[in-house]
Write an enzyme that holds these catalytic residues in place. Structure first.
Site, mmCIF file in Angstrom:
data_model
loop_
_atom_site.group_PDB
_atom_site.id
_atom_site.type_symbol
_atom_site.label_atom_id
_atom_site.label_comp_id
_atom_site.label_asym_id
_atom_site.label_seq_id
_atom_site.Cartn_x
_atom_site.Cartn_y
_atom_site.Cartn_z
ATOM 1 C CB CYS A 57 -0.919 0.032 1.226
ATOM 2 S SG CYS A 57 -1.598 -1.579 1.690
ATOM 3 C CB CYS A 60 -0.677 4.153 -4.104
ATOM 4 S SG CYS A 60 -0.205 3.422 -5.679
ATOM 5 C CG HIS A 61 -2.782 4.429 0.083
ATOM 6 N ND1 HIS A 61 -3.931 5.157 -0.180
ATOM 7 C CD2 HIS A 61 -2.955 3.228 -0.530
ATOM 8 C CE1 HIS A 61 -4.760 4.415 -0.904
ATOM 9 N NE2 HIS A 61 -4.195 3.238 -1.136
ATOM 10 C CG MET A 104 -7.028 0.136 -4.195
ATOM 11 S SD MET A 104 -7.431 0.750 -2.591
ATOM 12 C CE MET A 104 -7.662 -0.780 -1.695
ATOM 13 C CG HIS A 342 5.483 8.207 -10.273
ATOM 14 N ND1 HIS A 342 5.528 7.687 -9.007
ATOM 15 C CD2 HIS A 342 5.615 7.150 -11.098
ATOM 16 C CE1 HIS A 342 5.683 6.373 -9.062
ATOM 17 N NE2 HIS A 342 5.739 6.021 -10.331
ATOM 18 C CG HIS A 384 3.399 5.119 -15.151
ATOM 19 N ND1 HIS A 384 4.471 4.465 -15.705
ATOM 20 C CD2 HIS A 384 3.489 4.925 -13.813
ATOM 21 C CE1 HIS A 384 5.173 3.893 -14.723
ATOM 22 N NE2 HIS A 384 4.603 4.160 -13.567
HETATM 23 FE FE1 DHE Z 1 8.079 1.718 -10.459
HETATM 24 C C1 DHE Z 1 10.503 3.445 -12.211
HETATM 25 C C2 DHE Z 1 7.984 4.196 -8.147
HETATM 26 C C3 DHE Z 1 5.276 0.299 -9.096
HETATM 27 C C4 DHE Z 1 8.590 -1.035 -12.363
HETATM 28 N N1 DHE Z 1 9.042 3.499 -10.230
HETATM 29 C C5 DHE Z 1 9.979 4.046 -11.090
HETATM 30 C C6 DHE Z 1 10.361 5.345 -10.608
HETATM 31 C C7 DHE Z 1 9.663 5.547 -9.446
HETATM 32 C C8 DHE Z 1 8.830 4.387 -9.211
HETATM 33 C C9 DHE Z 1 9.725 6.770 -8.554
HETATM 34 C C10 DHE Z 1 11.354 6.292 -11.276
HETATM 35 C C11 DHE Z 1 12.764 5.964 -10.888
HETATM 36 C C12 DHE Z 1 13.774 6.882 -11.579
HETATM 37 O O1 DHE Z 1 13.646 7.125 -12.784
HETATM 38 O O2 DHE Z 1 14.690 7.369 -10.905
HETATM 39 N N2 DHE Z 1 6.803 2.185 -8.903
HETATM 40 C C13 DHE Z 1 6.986 3.223 -8.058
HETATM 41 C C14 DHE Z 1 5.968 3.211 -7.026
HETATM 42 O O3 DHE Z 1 5.915 3.986 -6.012
HETATM 43 C C15 DHE Z 1 4.962 2.185 -7.399
HETATM 44 C C16 DHE Z 1 3.717 2.886 -7.962
HETATM 45 C C17 DHE Z 1 4.451 1.310 -6.259
HETATM 46 C C18 DHE Z 1 5.495 0.593 -5.463
HETATM 47 O O4 DHE Z 1 5.217 0.279 -4.299
HETATM 48 O O5 DHE Z 1 6.602 0.335 -5.933
HETATM 49 C C19 DHE Z 1 5.716 1.459 -8.526
HETATM 50 N N3 DHE Z 1 7.072 -0.060 -10.703
HETATM 51 C C20 DHE Z 1 5.961 -0.445 -10.052
HETATM 52 C C21 DHE Z 1 5.537 -1.770 -10.452
HETATM 53 O O6 DHE Z 1 4.528 -2.401 -10.011
HETATM 54 C C22 DHE Z 1 6.507 -2.254 -11.483
HETATM 55 C C23 DHE Z 1 5.794 -2.467 -12.808
HETATM 56 C C24 DHE Z 1 7.198 -3.545 -11.069
HETATM 57 C C25 DHE Z 1 7.890 -3.425 -9.728
HETATM 58 O O7 DHE Z 1 9.113 -3.212 -9.749
HETATM 59 O O8 DHE Z 1 7.232 -3.495 -8.700
HETATM 60 C C26 DHE Z 1 7.477 -1.059 -11.545
HETATM 61 N N4 DHE Z 1 9.317 1.290 -12.010
HETATM 62 C C27 DHE Z 1 9.402 0.064 -12.608
HETATM 63 C C28 DHE Z 1 10.485 0.102 -13.598
HETATM 64 C C29 DHE Z 1 11.028 1.395 -13.564
HETATM 65 C C30 DHE Z 1 10.271 2.115 -12.550
HETATM 66 C C31 DHE Z 1 10.890 -1.051 -14.504
HETATM 67 C C32 DHE Z 1 12.191 1.954 -14.394
HETATM 68 C C33 DHE Z 1 11.725 2.475 -15.711
HETATM 69 C C34 DHE Z 1 12.864 2.995 -16.557
HETATM 70 O O9 DHE Z 1 12.898 2.667 -17.761
HETATM 71 O O10 DHE Z 1 13.719 3.736 -16.046
#
Ligand code: DHE
Length: 548
Positions: A57, A60-61, A104, A342, A384
């Site tokens: 959670c 997002c929260h 959600m 984000h 996103h």
């Molecule tokens: Fe991510 C990038 C945060 C869920 C895969 N993710 C990012 C970035 C942030 C972030 C702040 C940018 C980083 C940067 O560029 O410096 N992501 C979050 C969350 O807070 C969120 C919504 C919920 C959580 O608890 O993590 C979340 N993210 C996910 C997923 O569910 C994904 C699909 C699989 C996982 O890892 O849990 C996921 N996020 C990714 C990936 C990137 C990413 C593969 C990098 C993308 C890129 O090409 O740079």
């Protein structure tokens, strides 16, 4: 009702004192009770509830439940979102079980009934307090496994490091290093809980991972088999890491973005020794003087034109330009923009940075060398972009974002002339609904790729759409190849820009599928015991040079 299945998988850590912070202590005795009117939790329940909240959670929260992309979840509300006490046990259960149309996920069937019942009580009592985690605590976690003097001075192999791929196996807490030329798996390294992203050093030699346990792991690619040379924990929870890329500062410093506690930490990029920590708490961007304690650091990018990082402070809607010439006392200039920041990336010139303020449905444009806000552009519901992607066609040079909340790709014109910094074109992907997380193209490619990872329709979330860069028309929808079962997520090109790597995760048959970017035919499917829910993939050359 949106029916998102598994969004974040069940990952239980045996014993925790704060969200994800491992301890050796035995589980607490069930004596102290957390209480609210008519609600009570034992210490052990509080600990278990904290762990579930952290896993599923907090993203997002917010870790302290003050809200971010999702609403606040505080017993007495926050004046805007309802009090969880007022929603009551039945109301909270309905939200947790069914999810919401706002995005959600639905947790019924993912969380056990007893965990759902626990969370309805957990959310009605005050959230646990985040213990301090500053420079001293960080230094205590620092492990220099191979000192710089003991590392090779040149590669011990004849492979092309520039075409190495680091691939995240999220749920296994591992990173695989794959030789992109031969497609051989070179090694799978244990890098920590729920690794989130990888970034590479300016020279391309080192790969750094960061995960939801706040751990940074540094991998050296010069050794015959890539190996971990240093580790440090920067916070309890985090998502971002980047390195200094400006001339003269290559491979010198590393920046880490803390979700919880919320801070910017700077480390030595050769050893990961922590050098400084700057908390990001402060007033919100919109001038209402609301002080925000939990001001999480979301995406970070490194400028190639100045010795600065751009750190995006989510809850406050502040873009922080961090000058790293004095890493112990970094100078930080704040640009107020929009909530909640984000993910984002560079335009094709590397002069402008574009970032999604996802809960405001906006993209913010920053002129980095001049440290100025250029424009805030309304695009669609919950943009996103990942790092976004840059293409060029008759509409101009365009930076592209996908949307989580609706089926829309928005194309923002970034080059000078009429229409600069406006959405000059919008395009729909296949089918209905949003759920897109990432877009990708390459300067040499005629194609633009988009996923639909969080779309509730299995046919859509397991396929990817490919568009023609010149016409922006759909060329093909690529379904998961036979023998591959999962959701398609994230793209990466190889160094040459003629292959696209796609991950398939959250299904019974995970895989990394490699497509020929010209013919859109499958070139190779990488599967095996070690391919466990792959997510992000990072080509060394493209990551180092910010090619996307
Ligand atoms: Fe991510 C990038 C945060 C869920 C895969 N993710 C990012 C970035 C942030 C972030 C702040 C940018 C980083 C940067 O560029 O410096 N992501 C979050 C969350 O807070 C969120 C919504 C919920 C959580 O608890 O993590 C979340 N993210 C996910 C997923 O569910 C994904 C699909 C699989 C996982 O890892 O849990 C996921 N996020 C990714 C990936 C990137 C990413 C593969 C990098 C993308 C890129 O090409 O740079």
């Amino acid at each position: 009702m949106k029916r998102f299945k598994i969004y974040l998988l069940v990952l239980l850590v045996a014993s925790v004192n704060f969200y994800g912070c491992k301890t050796d202590k035995k589980p607490a005795e069930d004596k102290t009770l957390a209480k609210a009117e008519g609600i009570s939790l034992t210490d052990a329940e509080m600990e278990h509830g904290s762990q579930i909240f952290f896993d599923k959670c907090a993203g997002c929260h917010g870790s302290s439940r003050k809200g971010a992309t999702g609403p606040s979840l505080l017993p007495d509300g926050n004046g805007k979102d309802p009090a969880t006490k007022a929603l009551g046990t039945a109301g909270l259960r309905a939200f947790i079980e069914n999810g919401t149309p706002g995005g959600m996920p639905e947790w019924k069937g993912i969380l056990s009934d007893s965990d759902i019942e626990l969370m309805t009580r957990f959310l009605q009592v005050d959230p646990p307090v985040v213990p301090p985690f500053g420079l001293k605590e960080m230094k205590e976690t620092w492990k220099l496994i191979v000192p710089v003097a003991d590392r090779p001075t040149k590669p011990e192999h004849n492979r092309n490091i520039n075409n190495y791929f680091g691939v995240i196996m999220r749920d296994a807490g591992k990173v695989a290093i794959i030789d992109g030329d031969t497609k051989e798996k070179l090694v799978v390294l244990k890098t920590g809980f729920a690794v989130h992203i990888l970034r590479t050093s300016a020279s391309g030699r080192y790969i750094y991972s960061v995960g939801r346990d706040g751990r940074i792991t540094m991998i050296d690619t010069y050794t015959k088999v890539p190996q971990i040379v240093a580790e440090v924990r920067g916070a309890f929870d985090s998502r971002s890491v980047e390195v200094s890329k400006y001339k003269g500062y290559e491979d010198k410093y590393l920046v880490f973005g803390g979700y919880s506690p919320s801070h910017i930490a700077i480390m030595d990029a050769q050893t990961l020794e922590p050098l400084s920590v700057t908390p990001t708490a402060g007033n919100a961007c919109d001038g209402d003087k609301e002080f925000i304690e939990e001001a999480r650091v979301a995406s970070i990018v490194a400028s190639h034109t100045d010795p600065v990082w751009i750190c995006n402070v989510k809850e406050r809607g502040m873009v922080d330009i961090v000058d790293y010439t004095d890493p112990v006392h970094p100078k930080i200039e704040e640009i107020p923009t929009a909530r909640f920041l984000h993910d984002g990336g560079w335009d094709a010139t590397g002069h402008y940075f574009l970032v999604a303020a996802n809960a405001s449905n906006k993209i913010v444009v920053i002129d980095v060398p001049n440290k100025k806000l250029v424009k805030i552009i309304e695009t669609g519901i919950k943009p996103h972009p990942g790092r976004g992607t840059n293409i060029k066609n008759k509409w101009g040079s365009l930076w592209v974002t996908s949307h989580l909340g609706e089926n829309k790709l928005s194309f923002i014109k970034t080059d000078k002339g009429p229409g600069q910094w406006t959405v000059v074109k919008e395009v729909k992907a296949t089918g209905d609904g949003g759920g897109a997380l990432f877009v990708k193209s390459h300067p040499k490619s005629k194609h633009l790729w988009v996923d639909r990872t969080l779309n509730p329709d299995a046919a859509l979330n397991s396929s990817v759409d490919v568009f023609d860069v010149a016409t922006l028309e759909l060329v093909k929808t690529l379904k998961a190849p036979e023998g591959v079962v999962g959701r398609a997520v994230h793209f990466e090109y190889n160094q040459k820009g003629d292959e696209v790597w796609v991950s398939y995760f959250m299904g019974e048959k995970s895989a990394i599928v490699i497509y020929d970017d010209k013919t859109l035919k499958v070139k190779q499917i990488i599967q095996g015991d070690w391919v466990e829910n792959p997510t992000g993939k990072f080509n060394v050359y493209n990551t180092t040079h910010d090619i996307y």
